[in-house]
Write a protein that holds these residues in place. Structure first.
Motif, PDB file in Angstrom:
ATOM      1  N   PHE A 116      -6.301  -5.209 -51.676  1.00  0.00           N
ATOM      2  CA  PHE A 116      -6.311  -3.817 -51.235  1.00  0.00           C
ATOM      3  C   PHE A 116      -5.893  -2.906 -52.393  1.00  0.00           C
ATOM      4  O   PHE A 116      -4.764  -2.988 -52.860  1.00  0.00           O
ATOM      5  N   GLY A 117      -6.824  -2.102 -52.851  1.00  0.00           N
ATOM      6  CA  GLY A 117      -6.511  -1.202 -53.947  1.00  0.00           C
ATOM      7  C   GLY A 117      -7.613  -1.168 -54.976  1.00  0.00           C
ATOM      8  O   GLY A 117      -8.791  -0.984 -54.649  1.00  0.00           O
ATOM      9  N   GLU A 118      -7.241  -1.364 -56.227  1.00  0.00           N
ATOM     10  CA  GLU A 118      -8.192  -1.220 -57.316  1.00  0.00           C
ATOM     11  C   GLU A 118      -9.084  -2.449 -57.450  1.00  0.00           C
ATOM     12  O   GLU A 118      -8.620  -3.585 -57.325  1.00  0.00           O
ATOM     13  N   GLY A 148     -14.429   2.536 -45.889  1.00  0.00           N
ATOM     14  CA  GLY A 148     -13.400   2.087 -46.825  1.00  0.00           C
ATOM     15  C   GLY A 148     -12.004   2.176 -46.249  1.00  0.00           C
ATOM     16  O   GLY A 148     -11.015   2.230 -47.001  1.00  0.00           O
ATOM     17  N   ARG A 151      -8.935   0.227 -47.736  1.00  0.00           N
ATOM     18  CA  ARG A 151      -9.151   0.090 -49.178  1.00  0.00           C
ATOM     19  C   ARG A 151      -9.321  -1.363 -49.629  1.00  0.00           C
ATOM     20  O   ARG A 151      -8.958  -1.722 -50.759  1.00  0.00           O
ATOM     21  N   HIS A 152      -9.874  -2.218 -48.778  1.00  0.00           N
ATOM     22  CA  HIS A 152     -10.207  -3.570 -49.210  1.00  0.00           C
ATOM     23  C   HIS A 152     -11.235  -3.472 -50.338  1.00  0.00           C
ATOM     24  O   HIS A 152     -12.192  -2.695 -50.261  1.00  0.00           O
ATOM     25  N   HIS A 155     -14.872  -3.852 -49.385  1.00  0.00           N
ATOM     26  CA  HIS A 155     -15.369  -2.700 -48.629  1.00  0.00           C
ATOM     27  C   HIS A 155     -15.695  -1.544 -49.578  1.00  0.00           C
ATOM     28  O   HIS A 155     -16.700  -0.853 -49.405  1.00  0.00           O
ATOM     29  N   GLN A 156     -14.861  -1.350 -50.578  1.00  0.00           N
ATOM     30  CA  GLN A 156     -15.140  -0.309 -51.563  1.00  0.00           C
ATOM     31  C   GLN A 156     -16.419  -0.611 -52.343  1.00  0.00           C
ATOM     32  O   GLN A 156     -17.247   0.278 -52.573  1.00  0.00           O
ATOM     33  N   ALA A 193      -8.671   7.438 -45.429  1.00  0.00           N
ATOM     34  CA  ALA A 193      -9.982   7.114 -46.002  1.00  0.00           C
ATOM     35  C   ALA A 193     -10.877   8.347 -46.047  1.00  0.00           C
ATOM     36  O   ALA A 193     -11.591   8.579 -47.031  1.00  0.00           O
ATOM     37  N   GLU A 196      -9.836  10.611 -48.904  1.00  0.00           N
ATOM     38  CA  GLU A 196     -10.168  10.102 -50.235  1.00  0.00           C
ATOM     39  C   GLU A 196     -11.673  10.057 -50.492  1.00  0.00           C
ATOM     40  O   GLU A 196     -12.096   9.855 -51.631  1.00  0.00           O
TER      41      GLU A 196
END
Length: 262
Positions: A116-118, A148, A151-152, A155-156, A193, A196
């Motif tokens: 989860f994140g970048e 999203g 933020r998986h 998924h992104q 989500a 963002e």
């Protein structure tokens, strides 16, 4: 003399085997019941060949899934059964889930936190997806992409890939974005989500009937490996689904979607 409505094509982009039906199964069933063509395209839908990465997250997932010696094939079969239960077609892109992806001997996503994140800069998934196309993109009545929520990383990646392809669609009203369930259970996760997101969006919710929600629950139950990850039992899953998709204004059920604002 009335004529039957034209048969439409709808394509749901699902990052993993369960995301499309968990989040949009009610609408998917509603569309097939009305005679439309529906395909759920799983982006991280491939098998894994070779020695498995020795990481905490993969060991934990395989224990939770209890899916035998070929857990990814078991998950494919679950997805096929769930899709068949609501009458939709399915496609599995041969790209493995992020927990299986390596750069040399380096596991790109070795822990729960890393999911989860970048997106890892060495992740090859975005590059490989450039050679994959959304089926019937030019003629589909609707294409549904993950928002999203949560933020998986997968998924992104799936969302950004879909958005890149969708830039060539003449009619942006064909695009819909869905809130991923059960990540949407988390407090303010959907609102974060939306905040963002890089495009202005407007609500485009879909009302579900009791038959739609029952079909969705039945399809979710096909993902045996995932039930223990999110719920203590099938009864708890059904109660959570009914609560999460309840429409407080009507007393019925609703799945949440957004469209690009004019």
């Amino acid at each position: 003399m009335s004529t039957a409505p034209a048969r439409e094509t709808h394509v749901f982009i699902s990052p993993h085997f369960d995301d499309g039906i968990f989040s949009c199964g009610g609408l998917a069933r509603q569309l097939t019941a009305a005679g439309h063509a529906v395909t759920i395209m799983t982006i991280m839908g491939g098998l894994y060949h070779g020695e498995l990465p020795d990481t905490p997250i993969l060991g934990d997932l395989h224990r939770r899934w209890s899916a035998g010696e070929s857990p990814l094939r078991s998950r494919q079969i679950e997805d096929e059964n769930a899709s068949n239960s609501i009458g939709v077609d399915f496609m599995h892109v041969p790209l493995p889930d992020c927990v299986y992806r390596l750069a040399g001997d380096l596991a790109l996503y070795p822990s729960e936190e890393s999911l989860f994140g970048e997106i890892h800069p060495a992740d090859y998934a975005p590059r490989l997806l450039k050679g994959i196309q959304i089926p019937e993109l030019d003629t589909a009545a609707r294409v549904y992409l993950p928002l999203g929520v949560g933020r998986h990383v997968d998924h992104q990646i799936a969302r950004e890939w879909g958005l890149t392809q969708a830039r060539d669609i003449p009619d942006r009203s064909a695009l819909r974005f869905y809130a991923e369930f059960p990540y949407s259970n988390a407090d303010r996760a959907t609102e974060m989500a939306l905040k963002e997101f890089g495009l202005p969006l407007a609500p485009a919710d879909v009302t579900l009937s009791e038959n739609d929600i029952r079909a969705k629950i039945k399809a979710i139950a096909c993902y045996t490996s995932q039930i223990s990850t999110f719920w203590p039992s099938l009864d708890a899953m059904e109660a959570n689904v009914r609560r999460a998709f309840a429409d407080p204004d009507t007393g019925g059920f609703v799945e949440r979607f957004w469209k690009v604002a004019p």
